[in-house]
Design an enzyme around this catalytic site. Sequence first.
Site, PDB file in Angstrom:
ATOM      1  N   GLY A  69       4.381 -21.816  30.855  1.00  0.00           N
ATOM      2  CA  GLY A  69       3.684 -22.983  30.319  1.00  0.00           C
ATOM      3  C   GLY A  69       3.902 -24.209  31.195  1.00  0.00           C
ATOM      4  O   GLY A  69       2.996 -25.027  31.379  1.00  0.00           O
ATOM      5  N   THR A  70       5.094 -24.329  31.726  1.00  0.00           N
ATOM      6  CA  THR A  70       5.415 -25.468  32.590  1.00  0.00           C
ATOM      7  C   THR A  70       4.483 -25.504  33.797  1.00  0.00           C
ATOM      8  O   THR A  70       3.955 -26.551  34.174  1.00  0.00           O
ATOM      9  CB  THR A  70       6.892 -25.360  33.055  1.00  0.00           C
ATOM     10  OG1 THR A  70       7.725 -25.410  31.894  1.00  0.00           O
ATOM     11  CG2 THR A  70       7.265 -26.467  34.015  1.00  0.00           C
ATOM     12  N   ASN A 149       6.619 -29.712  20.010  1.00  0.00           N
ATOM     13  CA  ASN A 149       7.630 -28.659  19.947  1.00  0.00           C
ATOM     14  C   ASN A 149       8.881 -29.063  19.168  1.00  0.00           C
ATOM     15  O   ASN A 149       9.686 -28.211  18.810  1.00  0.00           O
ATOM     16  CB  ASN A 149       8.033 -28.206  21.357  1.00  0.00           C
ATOM     17  CG  ASN A 149       8.306 -29.350  22.293  1.00  0.00           C
ATOM     18  OD1 ASN A 149       7.457 -30.204  22.510  1.00  0.00           O
ATOM     19  ND2 ASN A 149       9.502 -29.384  22.851  1.00  0.00           N
ATOM     20  N   SER A 199       1.780 -20.219  26.807  1.00  0.00           N
ATOM     21  CA  SER A 199       2.941 -19.511  27.365  1.00  0.00           C
ATOM     22  C   SER A 199       3.217 -18.275  26.521  1.00  0.00           C
ATOM     23  O   SER A 199       3.096 -18.326  25.292  1.00  0.00           O
ATOM     24  CB  SER A 199       4.159 -20.443  27.343  1.00  0.00           C
ATOM     25  OG  SER A 199       5.310 -19.766  27.793  1.00  0.00           O
ATOM     26  N   HIS A 201       6.089 -16.405  26.102  1.00  0.00           N
ATOM     27  CA  HIS A 201       7.381 -16.079  25.455  1.00  0.00           C
ATOM     28  C   HIS A 201       7.588 -16.748  24.100  1.00  0.00           C
ATOM     29  O   HIS A 201       8.613 -16.533  23.454  1.00  0.00           O
ATOM     30  CB  HIS A 201       8.549 -16.351  26.404  1.00  0.00           C
ATOM     31  CG  HIS A 201       8.893 -17.784  26.618  1.00  0.00           C
ATOM     32  ND1 HIS A 201       9.948 -18.388  25.992  1.00  0.00           N
ATOM     33  CD2 HIS A 201       8.340 -18.733  27.399  1.00  0.00           C
ATOM     34  CE1 HIS A 201      10.038 -19.648  26.395  1.00  0.00           C
ATOM     35  NE2 HIS A 201       9.060 -19.881  27.246  1.00  0.00           N
ATOM     36  N   THR A 238       1.226 -12.060  44.018  1.00  0.00           N
ATOM     37  CA  THR A 238       0.999 -10.754  43.387  1.00  0.00           C
ATOM     38  C   THR A 238       1.180 -10.865  41.876  1.00  0.00           C
ATOM     39  O   THR A 238       2.157 -11.447  41.398  1.00  0.00           O
ATOM     40  CB  THR A 238       1.975  -9.715  43.980  1.00  0.00           C
ATOM     41  OG1 THR A 238       1.769  -9.689  45.393  1.00  0.00           O
ATOM     42  CG2 THR A 238       1.729  -8.331  43.398  1.00  0.00           C
ATOM     43  N   CYS A 323      15.242 -27.487  25.825  1.00  0.00           N
ATOM     44  CA  CYS A 323      15.162 -27.941  27.210  1.00  0.00           C
ATOM     45  C   CYS A 323      16.083 -29.133  27.472  1.00  0.00           C
ATOM     46  O   CYS A 323      16.341 -29.477  28.610  1.00  0.00           O
ATOM     47  CB  CYS A 323      13.740 -28.354  27.555  1.00  0.00           C
ATOM     48  SG  CYS A 323      12.576 -27.034  27.271  1.00  0.00           S
TER      49      CYS A 323
HETATM   50  N1  PLP Z   1       5.152 -27.084  26.401  1.00  0.00           N
HETATM   51  C1  PLP Z   1       5.731 -26.972  25.204  1.00  0.00           C
HETATM   52  C2  PLP Z   1       5.160 -27.739  24.050  1.00  0.00           C
HETATM   53  C3  PLP Z   1       6.851 -26.157  25.018  1.00  0.00           C
HETATM   54  O1  PLP Z   1       7.427 -26.068  23.819  1.00  0.00           O
HETATM   55  C4  PLP Z   1       7.362 -25.464  26.141  1.00  0.00           C
HETATM   56  C5  PLP Z   1       8.586 -24.641  26.011  1.00  0.00           C
HETATM   57  O2  PLP Z   1       9.426 -24.898  25.185  1.00  0.00           O
HETATM   58  C6  PLP Z   1       6.704 -25.591  27.370  1.00  0.00           C
HETATM   59  C7  PLP Z   1       5.615 -26.408  27.467  1.00  0.00           C
HETATM   60  C8  PLP Z   1       7.174 -24.865  28.579  1.00  0.00           C
HETATM   61  O3  PLP Z   1       6.806 -23.510  28.511  1.00  0.00           O
HETATM   62  P1  PLP Z   1       7.565 -22.444  29.458  1.00  0.00           P
HETATM   63  O4  PLP Z   1       8.912 -22.254  28.860  1.00  0.00           O
HETATM   64  O5  PLP Z   1       6.715 -21.230  29.407  1.00  0.00           O
HETATM   65  O6  PLP Z   1       7.613 -23.062  30.797  1.00  0.00           O
END
Ligand code: PLP
Length: 377
Positions: A69-70, A149, A199, A201, A238, A323
């Site tokens: 997601g990042t 989040n 994302s 996971h 890849t 995070c």
């Molecule tokens: N955006 C939000 C709202 C999230 O909650 C998160 C992860 O906690 C991310 C982005 C980042 O996703 P990833 O862990 O796949 O990089």
Amino acid sequence: MIYLDHAATTPVPPEVADAVREALVNQYGNPSSQYPLGREARDLVARCRETVARALGCEAERLVFTSCGTESDNWALRLAVWQGRHAGRHIVTTAVEHSAVLETCRQLEQEGCAVTYLKPGRDGSVTVEQVADALREDTVLVSVMLVNNETGCVFPVREIAELLKARGSKALLHTDAVQGFLKVPFCTGTLGADLISISAHKLGAPKGVGALYLGERVKNPRPLLAGGGQEGGLRSGTEATAQLAGFAKAVELRLAALDETLAHMASVKAYALERLLAIEGVERVGNGDAPHILAISLAGYPSANIVEELAARGICVSAGSACHRGRASHVYEAMGLPKRVKAGVVRVSFGPETRTDDIDALADALRAHRDARFPML
Ligand code: PLP
């Protein structure tokens, strides 16, 4: 163990692990290779794209797989700023985005962009009127997450899309839907965002894979990674076939029982609200509507201590966002919470496996923590 931290990451169901293993062991070809093993891997990637696209309600061609997601957030912001470079350099976002968006905005500021960070209300909400007031002639990007989040607040992304349309704005709309995908039902057509980050996971799939939806208003997107031309030339490298197989299987499983799962999580959350708010000293933080996230505070009791003590009893919750690793959360800061409330915030988040017994155990442990300690603030 009682796992109540599904917003941080999720357990992987056996069916998903089997799909990953199958891809690793039997479908290990490089999707770019010409022989049958390669073709099989290529077909696997195509099928995964179809599955995830179906869950988003978009055409498969509109979806680019990324590593997380990042990465999707970083790319979306840079891509929009690049597309709008002749129109302006102004960005509108919120002060409570994930750091993947906020840190990219900070970088973009250093590169000459101006960023307006919208402050949430005390309840964690952000309104379409705030976006309307912040829009400028030179705004090229609006980035507002779908679900926060840390609070579970759902932001009015669809209304923001309508606003941009009504204003005739050229700004692209990005939404970080990492916490919203398959938690808050939406499809790309009705949501109206031009760029959507997701994302894997957070849904019972492996870490290390995500996707970015690119809508029709995204013209000639600037590739994220140059190289061998994978992902339609937009994101070389890849393909992570095993993670993709897990992503697709997890999406399939969630889709097959979506209504039940969402209703289950919502009822667990309602039960948690009732049980946890009945504890003297506990209050709710924010007014999040997402079914899987609940933020509470045991005011005056440092959340790091609470999390540690709960962990010792086998209960996993988060002190704000995983995070942050102990740093004060920018979200609760931006909401203007009183110091004592901010100090004691705990985020509890649910999944399909969460049971009311888990909530009972959490409530007992929180009460015991309160009784055994003195507030530090
Ligand atoms: N955006 C939000 C709202 C999230 O909650 C998160 C992860 O906690 C991310 C982005 C980042 O996703 P990833 O862990 O796949 O990089």
